[in-house]
Scaffold this motif. Structure first.
Motif, PDB file in Angstrom:
ATOM      1  N   ALA A 180      38.208  -8.947  70.916  1.00  0.00           N
ATOM      2  CA  ALA A 180      37.967  -8.872  72.353  1.00  0.00           C
ATOM      3  C   ALA A 180      36.471  -8.828  72.610  1.00  0.00           C
ATOM      4  O   ALA A 180      35.683  -8.458  71.735  1.00  0.00           O
ATOM      5  CB  ALA A 180      38.636  -7.626  72.943  1.00  0.00           C
ATOM      6  N   ARG A 181      36.112  -9.206  73.819  1.00  0.00           N
ATOM      7  CA  ARG A 181      34.706  -9.067  74.231  1.00  0.00           C
ATOM      8  C   ARG A 181      34.656  -8.858  75.733  1.00  0.00           C
ATOM      9  O   ARG A 181      35.549  -9.267  76.468  1.00  0.00           O
ATOM     10  CB  ARG A 181      33.879 -10.282  73.811  1.00  0.00           C
ATOM     11  CG  ARG A 181      34.284 -11.583  74.461  1.00  0.00           C
ATOM     12  CD  ARG A 181      33.297 -12.692  74.133  1.00  0.00           C
ATOM     13  NE  ARG A 181      33.672 -13.956  74.759  1.00  0.00           N
ATOM     14  CZ  ARG A 181      34.206 -14.984  74.121  1.00  0.00           C
ATOM     15  NH1 ARG A 181      34.425 -14.913  72.816  1.00  0.00           N
ATOM     16  NH2 ARG A 181      34.512 -16.088  74.782  1.00  0.00           N
ATOM     17  N   ILE A 182      33.603  -8.210  76.188  1.00  0.00           N
ATOM     18  CA  ILE A 182      33.416  -7.963  77.614  1.00  0.00           C
ATOM     19  C   ILE A 182      31.999  -8.362  77.994  1.00  0.00           C
ATOM     20  O   ILE A 182      31.040  -8.070  77.265  1.00  0.00           O
ATOM     21  CB  ILE A 182      33.706  -6.493  77.976  1.00  0.00           C
ATOM     22  CG1 ILE A 182      33.580  -6.273  79.487  1.00  0.00           C
ATOM     23  CG2 ILE A 182      32.797  -5.539  77.206  1.00  0.00           C
ATOM     24  CD1 ILE A 182      34.127  -4.934  79.956  1.00  0.00           C
ATOM     25  N   THR A 183      31.881  -9.057  79.120  1.00  0.00           N
ATOM     26  CA  THR A 183      30.584  -9.463  79.640  1.00  0.00           C
ATOM     27  C   THR A 183      30.524  -9.053  81.096  1.00  0.00           C
ATOM     28  O   THR A 183      31.413  -9.411  81.884  1.00  0.00           O
ATOM     29  CB  THR A 183      30.381 -10.985  79.523  1.00  0.00           C
ATOM     30  OG1 THR A 183      30.577 -11.381  78.163  1.00  0.00           O
ATOM     31  CG2 THR A 183      28.978 -11.374  79.956  1.00  0.00           C
ATOM     32  N   GLY A 184      29.522  -8.288  81.454  1.00  0.00           N
ATOM     33  CA  GLY A 184      29.421  -7.787  82.818  1.00  0.00           C
ATOM     34  C   GLY A 184      28.161  -8.226  83.518  1.00  0.00           C
ATOM     35  O   GLY A 184      27.149  -8.532  82.883  1.00  0.00           O
ATOM     36  N   ASN A 185      28.242  -8.258  84.844  1.00  0.00           N
ATOM     37  CA  ASN A 185      27.086  -8.568  85.674  1.00  0.00           C
ATOM     38  C   ASN A 185      27.206  -7.725  86.934  1.00  0.00           C
ATOM     39  O   ASN A 185      28.103  -7.939  87.749  1.00  0.00           O
ATOM     40  CB  ASN A 185      27.039 -10.058  86.008  1.00  0.00           C
ATOM     41  CG  ASN A 185      25.795 -10.418  86.809  1.00  0.00           C
ATOM     42  OD1 ASN A 185      24.852  -9.631  86.897  1.00  0.00           O
ATOM     43  ND2 ASN A 185      25.793 -11.601  87.412  1.00  0.00           N
ATOM     44  N   GLY A 232      42.749  -2.023  77.123  1.00  0.00           N
ATOM     45  CA  GLY A 232      42.373  -0.639  77.370  1.00  0.00           C
ATOM     46  C   GLY A 232      41.055  -0.276  76.715  1.00  0.00           C
ATOM     47  O   GLY A 232      40.219   0.436  77.295  1.00  0.00           O
ATOM     48  N   HIS A 233      40.848  -0.763  75.498  1.00  0.00           N
ATOM     49  CA  HIS A 233      39.610  -0.492  74.754  1.00  0.00           C
ATOM     50  C   HIS A 233      38.405  -1.057  75.501  1.00  0.00           C
ATOM     51  O   HIS A 233      37.380  -0.367  75.676  1.00  0.00           O
ATOM     52  CB  HIS A 233      39.734  -1.123  73.369  1.00  0.00           C
ATOM     53  CG  HIS A 233      38.565  -0.906  72.470  1.00  0.00           C
ATOM     54  ND1 HIS A 233      38.494   0.109  71.536  1.00  0.00           N
ATOM     55  CD2 HIS A 233      37.387  -1.585  72.351  1.00  0.00           C
ATOM     56  CE1 HIS A 233      37.361   0.044  70.876  1.00  0.00           C
ATOM     57  NE2 HIS A 233      36.658  -0.980  71.359  1.00  0.00           N
ATOM     58  N   GLU A 234      38.509  -2.305  75.951  1.00  0.00           N
ATOM     59  CA  GLU A 234      37.382  -2.921  76.646  1.00  0.00           C
ATOM     60  C   GLU A 234      37.135  -2.266  78.008  1.00  0.00           C
ATOM     61  O   GLU A 234      35.984  -2.134  78.443  1.00  0.00           O
ATOM     62  CB  GLU A 234      37.622  -4.426  76.812  1.00  0.00           C
ATOM     63  CG  GLU A 234      37.703  -5.190  75.501  1.00  0.00           C
ATOM     64  CD  GLU A 234      36.512  -4.944  74.590  1.00  0.00           C
ATOM     65  OE1 GLU A 234      35.361  -4.915  75.076  1.00  0.00           O
ATOM     66  OE2 GLU A 234      36.729  -4.758  73.372  1.00  0.00           O
ATOM     67  N   LEU A 235      38.196  -1.834  78.686  1.00  0.00           N
ATOM     68  CA  LEU A 235      38.000  -1.096  79.933  1.00  0.00           C
ATOM     69  C   LEU A 235      37.294   0.229  79.663  1.00  0.00           C
ATOM     70  O   LEU A 235      36.521   0.718  80.505  1.00  0.00           O
ATOM     71  CB  LEU A 235      39.338  -0.863  80.627  1.00  0.00           C
ATOM     72  CG  LEU A 235      40.042  -2.113  81.179  1.00  0.00           C
ATOM     73  CD1 LEU A 235      41.363  -1.738  81.832  1.00  0.00           C
ATOM     74  CD2 LEU A 235      39.146  -2.868  82.153  1.00  0.00           C
ATOM     75  N   GLY A 236      37.559   0.804  78.492  1.00  0.00           N
ATOM     76  CA  GLY A 236      36.831   2.002  78.089  1.00  0.00           C
ATOM     77  C   GLY A 236      35.346   1.724  77.938  1.00  0.00           C
ATOM     78  O   GLY A 236      34.501   2.517  78.383  1.00  0.00           O
ATOM     79  N   HIS A 237      35.024   0.591  77.320  1.00  0.00           N
ATOM     80  CA  HIS A 237      33.605   0.215  77.220  1.00  0.00           C
ATOM     81  C   HIS A 237      32.992   0.015  78.609  1.00  0.00           C
ATOM     82  O   HIS A 237      31.849   0.420  78.861  1.00  0.00           O
ATOM     83  CB  HIS A 237      33.465  -1.079  76.401  1.00  0.00           C
ATOM     84  CG  HIS A 237      33.513  -0.878  74.922  1.00  0.00           C
ATOM     85  ND1 HIS A 237      32.822   0.124  74.278  1.00  0.00           N
ATOM     86  CD2 HIS A 237      34.156  -1.584  73.937  1.00  0.00           C
ATOM     87  CE1 HIS A 237      33.036   0.045  72.966  1.00  0.00           C
ATOM     88  NE2 HIS A 237      33.845  -0.971  72.742  1.00  0.00           N
ATOM     89  N   PHE A 262      32.385   3.510  80.061  1.00  0.00           N
ATOM     90  CA  PHE A 262      31.373   4.348  79.404  1.00  0.00           C
ATOM     91  C   PHE A 262      30.074   3.617  79.074  1.00  0.00           C
ATOM     92  O   PHE A 262      29.014   4.248  78.989  1.00  0.00           O
ATOM     93  CB  PHE A 262      31.929   4.926  78.103  1.00  0.00           C
ATOM     94  CG  PHE A 262      33.053   5.909  78.286  1.00  0.00           C
ATOM     95  CD1 PHE A 262      32.844   7.114  78.931  1.00  0.00           C
ATOM     96  CD2 PHE A 262      34.325   5.625  77.815  1.00  0.00           C
ATOM     97  CE1 PHE A 262      33.877   8.031  79.101  1.00  0.00           C
ATOM     98  CE2 PHE A 262      35.365   6.531  77.970  1.00  0.00           C
ATOM     99  CZ  PHE A 262      35.140   7.729  78.618  1.00  0.00           C
ATOM    100  N   HIS A 263      30.140   2.300  78.843  1.00  0.00           N
ATOM    101  CA  HIS A 263      28.985   1.582  78.290  1.00  0.00           C
ATOM    102  C   HIS A 263      28.652   0.345  79.115  1.00  0.00           C
ATOM    103  O   HIS A 263      28.356  -0.721  78.579  1.00  0.00           O
ATOM    104  CB  HIS A 263      29.268   1.184  76.825  1.00  0.00           C
ATOM    105  CG  HIS A 263      29.906   2.265  76.028  1.00  0.00           C
ATOM    106  ND1 HIS A 263      31.164   2.173  75.478  1.00  0.00           N
ATOM    107  CD2 HIS A 263      29.451   3.511  75.720  1.00  0.00           C
ATOM    108  CE1 HIS A 263      31.471   3.293  74.850  1.00  0.00           C
ATOM    109  NE2 HIS A 263      30.455   4.129  74.994  1.00  0.00           N
ATOM    110  N   ARG A 264      28.714   0.494  80.421  1.00  0.00           N
ATOM    111  CA  ARG A 264      28.467  -0.634  81.325  1.00  0.00           C
ATOM    112  C   ARG A 264      27.071  -1.214  81.113  1.00  0.00           C
ATOM    113  O   ARG A 264      26.158  -0.528  80.689  1.00  0.00           O
ATOM    114  CB  ARG A 264      28.636  -0.168  82.773  1.00  0.00           C
ATOM    115  CG  ARG A 264      28.715  -1.286  83.786  1.00  0.00           C
ATOM    116  CD  ARG A 264      29.163  -0.773  85.140  1.00  0.00           C
ATOM    117  NE  ARG A 264      30.521  -0.245  85.092  1.00  0.00           N
ATOM    118  CZ  ARG A 264      31.258  -0.021  86.165  1.00  0.00           C
ATOM    119  NH1 ARG A 264      30.762  -0.266  87.368  1.00  0.00           N
ATOM    120  NH2 ARG A 264      32.473   0.460  86.048  1.00  0.00           N
TER     121      ARG A 264
END
Length: 254
Positions: free
Chosen positions: A42-47, A69-74, A77-79
């Motif tokens: 999985a990976r998450i990219t935010g803006n 769930g894991h990526e939503l946790g990131h 906590f780690h936006r």
């Protein structure tokens, strides 16, 4: 109450069937895409306040749910960080996991199996065994391993959960009331039924069996006790073993 559980309660979630992870993600400004991924789960990219989570569509549905769930946790906590999570990072249970990955795993477990719903559900089962754990996994849409960990971490049974492969112990968890001195051995004892599952391709244990405690613990006092053991295959040449402690003397702090 944890951040994930607070989120669920604020959304009015009152039943495991109402835990719609993609809908929950949208309330957090996150869109979920299920696509084939190579090299990561999985990976998450935010803006700003928006993000896209990509989940490996080749994985099982339960694995995908935990990954969301894991990526939503990131994201919680780690936006503002770009994170790519390998298979071992998500529910990997390794003692080498970073604090960020552990925090994301805890968020995922609380999101999929919130204690305010999970604790009453586990109390509906009179005995803790893998039959009960499978039923709970189905009820909450979670993997067998994640559900087993959740069960052991509750206060409803005195137990340890141990994962072994041919090269030895991978990881373990213990219930809050099990003293630290009960530390499972790295190598399986030939006297343990779990040994046959790993080295003789024996089928899963149908129910827990009584066994001397010194088959699992390298302590002189262990020879005075018995416990109950049940093991199942979980793939990749690994097994999960549930060790149930009935003797209250084993739970005495010293």
């Amino acid at each position: 109450m944890s951040a994930a559980e607070t989120l669920l309660q604020n959304l009015g979630v009152a039943d495991p069937m109402e835990i719609d992870l993609e809908a929950i993600a949208r309330t957090m400004g996150v869109r979920v895409r299920r696509i084939p991924l190579d090299g990561c789960e999985a990976r998450i990219t935010g803006n700003g306040d928006k993000a896209i989570v990509a989940i490996n569509s080749r994985s099982s549905e339960e694995r995908q749910r935990f990954s969301i769930g894991h990526e939503l946790g990131h994201w919680h906590f780690h936006r503002h960080k770009v994170l790519m999570c390998q298979d071992a990072d998500i529910g990997g249970h390794s003692s080498r996991a970073t604090q960020a990955e552990k925090a994301a795993d805890r968020f995922a477990a609380d999101l999929l199996m919130p204690r305010y719903l999970f604790d009453p559900a586990i109390r509906q089962h009179s005995k803790l065994n893998f039959k009960a754990i499978r039923a709970l996994a189905h009820q909450f849409g979670s993997s067998l391993t994640a559900t087993a960990i959740r069960c052991v971490e509750t206060k409803n049974a005195s137990a340890l959960l141990v994962c072994h492969g041919r090269d030895g112990r991978k990881w373990f968890r213990r219930s809050p009331d099990v003293p630290d001195r009960w530390f499972p051995q790295d190598r399986l004892d030939a006297e343990s039924p779990a040994f046959d599952l790993v080295f003789s391709n024996k089928g899963d244990d149908m129910f827990p069996q009584r066994i001397p405690a010194d088959a699992w613990f390298d302590r002189a006092e262990a020879q005075c006790y018995e416990l109950r053991e049940q093991s199942i295959h979980i793939g990749f040449g690994q097994i999960l073993t549930l060790l149930l402690i009935d003797d209250l003397e084993m739970l005495d702090e010293r």
